[in-house]
Design a protein around this motif. Structure first.
Motif, PDB file in Angstrom:
ATOM      1  N   VAL A 165       0.836  -1.207   0.000  1.00 29.65           N
ATOM      2  CA  VAL A 165       0.000   0.000   0.000  1.00 29.65           C
ATOM      3  C   VAL A 165       0.869   1.254   0.000  1.00 29.65           C
ATOM      4  CG1 VAL A 165      -1.662   1.328   1.358  1.00 29.65           C
ATOM      5  CG2 VAL A 165      -1.977  -1.136   1.067  1.00 29.65           C
ATOM      6  N   VAL A 166       1.882   1.277   0.844  1.00 30.32           N
ATOM      7  CA  VAL A 166       2.769   2.441   0.900  1.00 30.32           C
ATOM      8  C   VAL A 166       3.530   2.600  -0.415  1.00 30.32           C
ATOM      9  CG1 VAL A 166       4.763   3.449   2.082  1.00 30.32           C
ATOM     10  CG2 VAL A 166       2.981   2.319   3.408  1.00 30.32           C
ATOM     11  N   THR A 167       3.954   1.491  -1.009  1.00 30.42           N
ATOM     12  CA  THR A 167       4.728   1.562  -2.244  1.00 30.42           C
ATOM     13  C   THR A 167       3.886   2.067  -3.408  1.00 30.42           C
ATOM     14  OG1 THR A 167       6.108  -0.278  -1.479  1.00 30.42           O
ATOM     15  CG2 THR A 167       6.180   0.243  -3.817  1.00 30.42           C
ATOM     16  N   VAL A 168       2.622   1.622  -3.513  1.00 29.73           N
ATOM     17  CA  VAL A 168       1.791   2.120  -4.606  1.00 29.73           C
ATOM     18  C   VAL A 168       1.464   3.598  -4.394  1.00 29.73           C
ATOM     19  CG1 VAL A 168      -0.484   1.567  -3.616  1.00 29.73           C
ATOM     20  CG2 VAL A 168      -0.140   1.510  -6.110  1.00 29.73           C
ATOM     21  N   LEU A 169       1.372   4.029  -3.138  1.00 29.92           N
ATOM     22  CA  LEU A 169       1.207   5.463  -2.861  1.00 29.92           C
ATOM     23  C   LEU A 169       2.434   6.234  -3.330  1.00 29.92           C
ATOM     24  CD1 LEU A 169      -0.200   7.895  -1.534  1.00 29.92           C
ATOM     25  CD2 LEU A 169       0.858   7.206   0.634  1.00 29.92           C
ATOM     26  N   VAL A 204       5.230   9.791  -7.269  1.00 29.88           N
ATOM     27  CA  VAL A 204       6.307   9.998  -8.246  1.00 29.88           C
ATOM     28  C   VAL A 204       5.720  10.310  -9.619  1.00 29.88           C
ATOM     29  CG1 VAL A 204       8.230   8.877  -9.439  1.00 29.88           C
ATOM     30  CG2 VAL A 204       7.952   8.585  -6.978  1.00 29.88           C
ATOM     31  N   PHE A 205       4.654   9.626  -9.987  1.00 29.56           N
ATOM     32  CA  PHE A 205       4.002   9.907 -11.268  1.00 29.56           C
ATOM     33  C   PHE A 205       3.429  11.315 -11.289  1.00 29.56           C
ATOM     34  CE2 PHE A 205       0.410   9.775 -14.244  1.00 29.56           C
ATOM     35  CZ  PHE A 205       1.058   9.326 -15.387  1.00 29.56           C
ATOM     36  N   LEU A 206       2.876  11.766 -10.159  1.00 31.62           N
ATOM     37  CA  LEU A 206       2.359  13.129 -10.078  1.00 31.62           C
ATOM     38  C   LEU A 206       3.486  14.145 -10.258  1.00 31.62           C
ATOM     39  CD1 LEU A 206       0.077  15.129  -9.520  1.00 31.62           C
ATOM     40  CD2 LEU A 206       0.495  14.821  -7.064  1.00 31.62           C
ATOM     41  N   MET A 207       4.644  13.892  -9.642  1.00 27.17           N
ATOM     42  CA  MET A 207       5.779  14.793  -9.830  1.00 27.17           C
ATOM     43  C   MET A 207       6.232  14.806 -11.281  1.00 27.17           C
ATOM     44  SD  MET A 207       8.170  14.379  -6.418  1.00 27.17           S
ATOM     45  CE  MET A 207       7.911  12.662  -6.023  1.00 27.17           C
ATOM     46  N   ILE A 241      10.939   6.728 -15.196  1.00 28.94           N
ATOM     47  CA  ILE A 241      11.608   5.452 -14.903  1.00 28.94           C
ATOM     48  C   ILE A 241      11.426   5.094 -13.429  1.00 28.94           C
ATOM     49  CG2 ILE A 241      13.817   4.255 -14.840  1.00 28.94           C
ATOM     50  CD1 ILE A 241      12.780   4.700 -17.644  1.00 28.94           C
ATOM     51  N   TYR A 242      11.550   6.072 -12.552  1.00 29.01           N
ATOM     52  CA  TYR A 242      11.390   5.808 -11.114  1.00 29.01           C
ATOM     53  C   TYR A 242       9.960   5.403 -10.782  1.00 29.01           C
ATOM     54  CZ  TYR A 242      15.826   8.344 -11.066  1.00 29.01           C
ATOM     55  OH  TYR A 242      17.102   8.766 -11.326  1.00 29.01           O
ATOM     56  N   PHE A 243       8.982   5.976 -11.497  1.00 28.89           N
ATOM     57  CA  PHE A 243       7.586   5.566 -11.311  1.00 28.89           C
ATOM     58  C   PHE A 243       7.415   4.082 -11.665  1.00 28.89           C
ATOM     59  CE2 PHE A 243       3.769   4.777 -13.960  1.00 28.89           C
ATOM     60  CZ  PHE A 243       2.847   4.644 -12.928  1.00 28.89           C
ATOM     61  N   VAL A 244       7.983   3.661 -12.802  1.00 32.40           N
ATOM     62  CA  VAL A 244       7.900   2.253 -13.200  1.00 32.40           C
ATOM     63  C   VAL A 244       8.608   1.376 -12.172  1.00 32.40           C
ATOM     64  CG1 VAL A 244       8.548   0.592 -14.984  1.00 32.40           C
ATOM     65  CG2 VAL A 244       7.712   2.862 -15.633  1.00 32.40           C
ATOM     66  N   TYR A 245       9.719   1.859 -11.642  1.00 35.45           N
ATOM     67  CA  TYR A 245      10.472   1.112 -10.634  1.00 35.45           C
ATOM     68  C   TYR A 245       9.610   0.830  -9.401  1.00 35.45           C
ATOM     69  CZ  TYR A 245      14.127   0.273  -7.096  1.00 35.45           C
ATOM     70  OH  TYR A 245      14.895  -0.256  -6.087  1.00 35.45           O
ATOM     71  N   PHE A 254       5.679  -2.575  -6.208  1.00 35.69           N
ATOM     72  CA  PHE A 254       4.313  -2.759  -5.708  1.00 35.69           C
ATOM     73  C   PHE A 254       3.757  -4.114  -6.139  1.00 35.69           C
ATOM     74  CE2 PHE A 254      -0.131  -2.440  -7.243  1.00 35.69           C
ATOM     75  CZ  PHE A 254      -0.767  -2.514  -6.006  1.00 35.69           C
ATOM     76  N   VAL A 255       3.946  -4.471  -7.409  1.00 36.83           N
ATOM     77  CA  VAL A 255       3.453  -5.761  -7.901  1.00 36.83           C
ATOM     78  C   VAL A 255       4.119  -6.914  -7.146  1.00 36.83           C
ATOM     79  CG1 VAL A 255       3.345  -7.272  -9.912  1.00 36.83           C
ATOM     80  CG2 VAL A 255       2.878  -4.826 -10.170  1.00 36.83           C
ATOM     81  N   ALA A 256       5.418  -6.788  -6.900  1.00 40.78           N
ATOM     82  CA  ALA A 256       6.126  -7.844  -6.174  1.00 40.78           C
ATOM     83  C   ALA A 256       5.595  -7.986  -4.753  1.00 40.78           C
ATOM     84  CB  ALA A 256       7.623  -7.543  -6.156  1.00 40.78           C
ATOM     85  N   TYR A 257       5.342  -6.857  -4.081  1.00 36.19           N
ATOM     86  CA  TYR A 257       4.819  -6.921  -2.710  1.00 36.19           C
ATOM     87  C   TYR A 257       3.400  -7.467  -2.671  1.00 36.19           C
ATOM     88  CZ  TYR A 257       8.840  -4.053  -1.389  1.00 36.19           C
ATOM     89  OH  TYR A 257      10.110  -3.588  -1.187  1.00 36.19           O
TER      90      TYR A 257
END
Length: 505
Positions: A344-348, A353-356, A434-438, A443-446
């Protein structure tokens, strides 16, 4: 009944000694916290990027993004392990002096340097100051008794956070209301750092350290450390310095520590939070390194009074302190819910990051960074507790050191591929994509890990009662006996599990 004369004579000196020790302890606390506060007083730090891109230095955005800033990751990787070893071997104070001298060198190069090479050296000295932070965080525990560790950790962290907050607010007020130019702000920072360097000279140098300088225990009632127990088991003397013992003994200690490190990797919660520490902290620091460049892209103003970087840094520091404090009251079944909470924290973080990356509003960019930093700081004390609660002091230092080193290696690889001109050399906006994709991949892994954990608990059903929720306490505070026996919580518990089949046989 009144005490006899000899008994009175024996007890009279006790109170003055206790009073002197208490007074000395509080004097030491004040000196360390005051130094920690002053070392953070760098009001020009929030405005280094606009200073480099402005008329004072007139570097191009490509030079700052792809040639100057990447040096910080490379040099930090190069100096991290040597500084870590020198901190313990030289007993902290010389490394604090090195940190102070490096800070002064950073701001001298900022003020008087004029080429890309000068700024690359500036990043190199800044990496030394970052690596030397371990000297302050471990130095404070070498001078006080173990009963004071928890309070001392709170005092020192509060002083550092207060220093960062005060520095950021002061810098913002001087720029916005005082209309102070960035160059003058850097001169003020240099004055503060010179004063903190002078303060370092008055700090006490400890007689003992963790690995290389291991003197006799401070008191007879102190519990022996992991290395002390090993030392006794091998029939070697407990006193003296580790560096003076035979090479074969030192090798056996190294082998033991590495073996125990391998065992900790088999513990589910330790493995989970260590992986979080490596992958998420690498992404976090990449955002912190490059967000000031992004702010300059989003808001390329030439009016220095409309640059609010200091305010954003102050707000993010304050929110980070609040979320770190709030994490201390979290009480859940971490063995079941840890992966889901991290997801949850990671997807937030990914969304922020995407907003930035997408926004053209500097205020939304500031807000996204403040929330991003606060969400990361919320999980830091939880990860610290989960990793450290069941390890000896030596293994704590080793595990945290290895995690930090692996995170630095990962961060350096990403920097080389994404940011450096010898790699892709992407502009800062593309880097944030790139950092957003990272973070999205993390998130998917967690989420997958959370599903596997939930499925495993569902299959177990009612055959085994769930472990009780554990309160988050200071990592300096030793866990009680019940916590030490939890199967997922420590090296000793795993050793007991391995002995159970033998006992049954």
């Amino acid at each position: 009944m009144a005490l006899s004369g000899p008994e009175v004579e024996k007890q009279v000196p006790a109170e003055p000694r206790r009073g002197r020790k208490l007074q000395s302890w509080w004097s030491l606390v004040f000196c360390l916290c005051f130094y920690g506060f002053m070392a953070q007083m760098r009001p020009g730090e929030s405005f280094i990027t606009p200073y480099l891109l402005g008329p004072d230095k007139n570097f191009t955005q490509k030079q700052v993004t792809n040639e100057i800033t990447p040096v910080l990751s490379y040099s930090y990787l190069a100096v991290l392990v040597p500084i870590f070893l020198l901190t313990d071997y030289l007993r902290y104070k010389p490394v604090l002096l090195l940190q102070g001298l490096s800070y002064v060198s950073v701001w001298l190069l900022l003020l008087f340097g004029s080429s890309v090479l000068h700024m690359q050296f500036m990043e190199f000295f800044f990496s030394i100051t970052m690596a030397a932070r371990i000297a302050y965080s471990s130095y404070i525990f070498s001078l006080v008794p173990s009963a004071c560790y928890q309070r001392m950790a709170g005092y020192s962290r509060a002083s550092v956070l207060l220093g960062v907050f005060t520095s950021s607010v002061l810098g913002q007020l001087l720029v916005t209301m005082g209309r102070v130019p960035f160059s003058t702000l850097n001169y003020i920072s240099l004055a503060f750092l010179t004063f903190s360097l002078v303060l370092t000279l008055f700090l006490k140098r400890p007689e003992r350290s963790l690995f290389f300088n291991r003197g006799a225990p401070a008191s007879a009632g102190a519990s022996p450390s992991e290395l002390d127990r090993m030392n006794l088991g091998q029939g070697q003397p407990t006193g003296g310095k580790l560096g003076r013992l035979p090479a074969s003994w030192r090798d056996s200690v190294l082998v033991y520590m590495l073996r125990e490190l391998g065992r900790t990797a088999q513990l589910p919660q330790l493995r989970l939070w260590s992986l979080w520490w490596v992958f998420n902290s690498a992404g976090y620091y990449l955002i912190v390194y490059y967000v000031h460049i992004l702010w300059n892209v989003v808001n390329p103003t030439t009016d220095t009074t409309r640059v609010y970087n200091g305010g954003a840094d102050a707000a993010s520091t304050l929110l980070g302190a609040i979320t770190s404090f709030a994490a201390g009251f979290v009480k859940i079944r971490w063995a079941l819910w840890a992966e889901l909470i991290i997801a949850v924290v990671t997807v937030l973080q990914a969304g922020l990051v995407f907003l930035m990356y997408r926004t053209s509003s500097i205020w939304l960019c500031y807000l996204a960074f403040v929330l991003f930093r606060g969400s990361y700081q919320f999980l830091v004390p939880i990860a610290t507790f989960q990793i450290a609660s069941s390890l000896s002091q030596e293994l704590r230092a080793l595990v945290f050191g290895v995690n930090t080193f692996l995170a630095t290696v990962l961060k350096t690889i990403i920097t080389l591929v994404v940011s450096d001109k010898r790699g892709l050399g992407l502009p800062v906006r593309s880097q944030f994509l790139i950092y957003f994709v990272y973070f999205l991949v993390l998130f998917v892994a967690y989420v997958l890990a959370a599903l596997l954990t939930g499925l495993r608990h569902f299959r177990q059903g009612r055959r085994q009662p769930p472990p009780p929720a554990r309160e988050l306490t200071s990592p300096m505070q030793e866990p009680d006996a019940q916590d030490r026996l939890a199967p997922e919580d420590g090296v000793r518990a795993m050793g007991e599990q391995r002995q159970q089949p033998e006992a049954k046989a």
